[in-house]
Enzyme design. Structure first.
Site, short mmCIF file in Angstrom:
data_model
loop_
_atom_site.label_atom_id
_atom_site.label_comp_id
_atom_site.label_asym_id
_atom_site.label_seq_id
_atom_site.Cartn_x
_atom_site.Cartn_y
_atom_site.Cartn_z
N ASN A 61 38.46 37.97 42.32
CA ASN A 61 37.31 38.85 42.12
C ASN A 61 36.08 37.98 41.90
O ASN A 61 35.95 37.36 40.84
CB ASN A 61 37.55 39.77 40.93
CG ASN A 61 36.36 40.69 40.65
OD1 ASN A 61 35.39 40.71 41.41
ND2 ASN A 61 36.44 41.44 39.58
N ASP A 120 40.56 41.81 33.17
CA ASP A 120 41.57 42.85 33.01
C ASP A 120 41.48 43.91 34.11
O ASP A 120 42.49 44.50 34.49
CB ASP A 120 41.40 43.51 31.64
CG ASP A 120 41.75 42.55 30.50
OD1 ASP A 120 42.61 41.69 30.70
OD2 ASP A 120 41.13 42.67 29.42
#
Length: 460
Positions: A61, A120
């Protein structure tokens, strides 16, 4: 003098605060044949270690945290994977849920695991993708609240590069990328519980860390509107939510986890090789076998408990939810793989008392030692909010002020919000009624749990 022969062994060196470091040792010998014998023996031993991954699927990411995912992977992780002869297929995500969608469609044969580089949120994408893909292949209907889910055969590795990295911190003890990469390379395996969250006959999400209503739900709801502020938005929204002091009225019903051998207040933290997780899973399997053969129905034998009231927060944690800001977490004695969740109910109280409760998350005091706090170890629970009444005096005042109702005349004069939100591992859920079930050790991570500090480690 004859030139000696040598070979180098790359290894792991333990450092302080649960960190691992890459190290190397060079062996020398005057005999070439002896060196070759050692090399051959070591290679054969390594080939026999079937738990070590040889091919990994990596999702990065590039936007999460401070946008450092690619840099962390290229500088700290990729070189170690190369040294360990681990081949990778790297995908840099370009939009939300890309990793989840890819895991549903890709051919995963030949991969030994999936690695996510990010926070997360990125881990949650991979988790949902792997669980969903596995259930689809097994013909299991995820939308059925009582469906028995099938564990995935692929382990998940987490390279921390997010804002909190709660899952990594709670399973490894640190948020160091090199440490996590080394746990992946040596092939560690840690089983972890997953909670399914349903509304009626619809699966909303899976949760592995925090499912929070009230304070933590309002906090994440407000922070989503302030993404332009960066990471400081969590602090800002936290203060604002605390001052607003909303409470929510509803009913919580839960099924106690009688199969577990621990309790939320026994101060026995989950550690590597955890006895509580191992023993609890065995007892849960015995319960399931009895139910399978019709000897008894566990849900009929055990009684559901019901708690009604006005709550500032309702939290369910499958792990300690520890992070650098809160080293012991929301529930220090929660266990990763015991098939239960710690249900924490914070009843309506004054702002001062609620502040005392929040402060205890940052120190060694027992945060459950308050009359307005209740904690239960459960394997299922349901929540239903109280229907809003038109004549509710508190509700008419709700939302009039920009920063929420600040009831300065009395610390107990807080207001009831019409609709609360759930914080499910950092994602918003707006359903007023939920059914939550814990699935024991549904997924496995490339981790081994937090290791106990040895005297040697503390002195190093």
């Amino acid at each position: 003098m004859e030139k000696p022969y040598a070979f180098t062994v790359h290894c792991v060196k333990r450092a302080r605060h649960h960190r691992w470091k890459w190290a190397q040792v060079t062996f020398w010998s005057m005999e070439e044949q002896l060196c070759q014998l050692w090399l051959q023996t070591l290679r054969e031993l390594l080939q026999g270690l079937t738990s070590r991954p040889k091919r990994l699927l990596v999702f990065i990411n590039p936007f999460g945290g401070q946008g450092r995912g690619e840099r962390v992977y290229e500088r700290k992780v990729a070189p170690l994977f190369s040294l360990a002869s681990v081949t990778t297929h790297v995908i840099i995500t370009e939009h939300p849920n890309q990793a989840k969608e890819a895991l549903y469609e890709m051919d995963l044969d030949g991969y030994d695991g999936v690695v996510c580089v990010g926070g997360d949120g990125m881990f949650s994408e991979v988790l949902h993708g792997l669980i969903g893909r596995t259930q689809r292949s097994a013909g299991v209907d995820q939308n059925h609240p009582r469906a028995t889910l099938v564990p995935s055969s692929l382990r998940i590795g987490i390279i921390p590069a997010g804002s909190t990295d709660c899952v990594c911190y709670s399973t490894v003890g640190t948020i160091d990328a090199e440490t996590s990469a080394l746990h992946i390379i040596v092939g560690d395996s840690l089983a972890m519980d997953v909670s399914s969250v349903h509304h009626g006959s619809t699966l909303l999400r899976y949760s592995v860390s925090l499912l929070g209503y009230g304070f933590y739900g309002d906090l994440i709801k407000d922070s989503e509107k302030k993404r332009w502020m960066g990471l400081i938005r969590y602090d800002f929204s936290g203060v604002k939510t605390f001052l607003s002091h909303h409470y929510y009225e509803g009913t919580v019903s839960f099924l106690p986890a009688q199969h577990t051998v621990g309790s939320p207040r026994d101060r026995k933290a989950c550690r590597a090789g955890c006895f509580v997780c191992r023993q609890s899973k065995q007892q849960l399997e015995e319960e399931q076998k009895k139910a399978l053969y019709g000897l008894e129905n566990a849900e009929e034998v055990e009684e559901w408990q019901v708690v009604c009231g006005k709550f500032l927060a309702i939290n369910a944690t499958n792990m300690s939810c520890a992070c650098p800001r809160s080293p012991r977490g929301l529930s220090p004695a929660a266990h990763l793989g015991d098939g239960s969740s710690d249900l924490i109910l914070i009843r309506k109280c004054s702002r001062f008392n609620f502040l005392r409760f929040l402060v205890r998350h940052t120190n060694q005091c027992d945060q459950f030692d308050f009359t307005f706090v209740e904690v239960y170890r459960v394997k299922k629970f349901q929540f239903t909010s109280k229907p809003v009444e038109d004549g509710d005096k508190d509700l008419r005042e709700h939302g009039k002020q920009r920063f929420g109702p600040l009831c300065s005349d009395s610390p107990d004069c807080c207001c009831s919000g019409s609709r609360g939100a759930w914080n499910c591992d950092g994602e918003l859920l707006h359903s007023p009624a939920l059914e939550v079930r814990v699935h024991c050790q549904l997924v496995r991570l490339f981790a081994r749990g937090i290791e106990e500090n040895s005297k040697q480690e503390s002195q190093s």
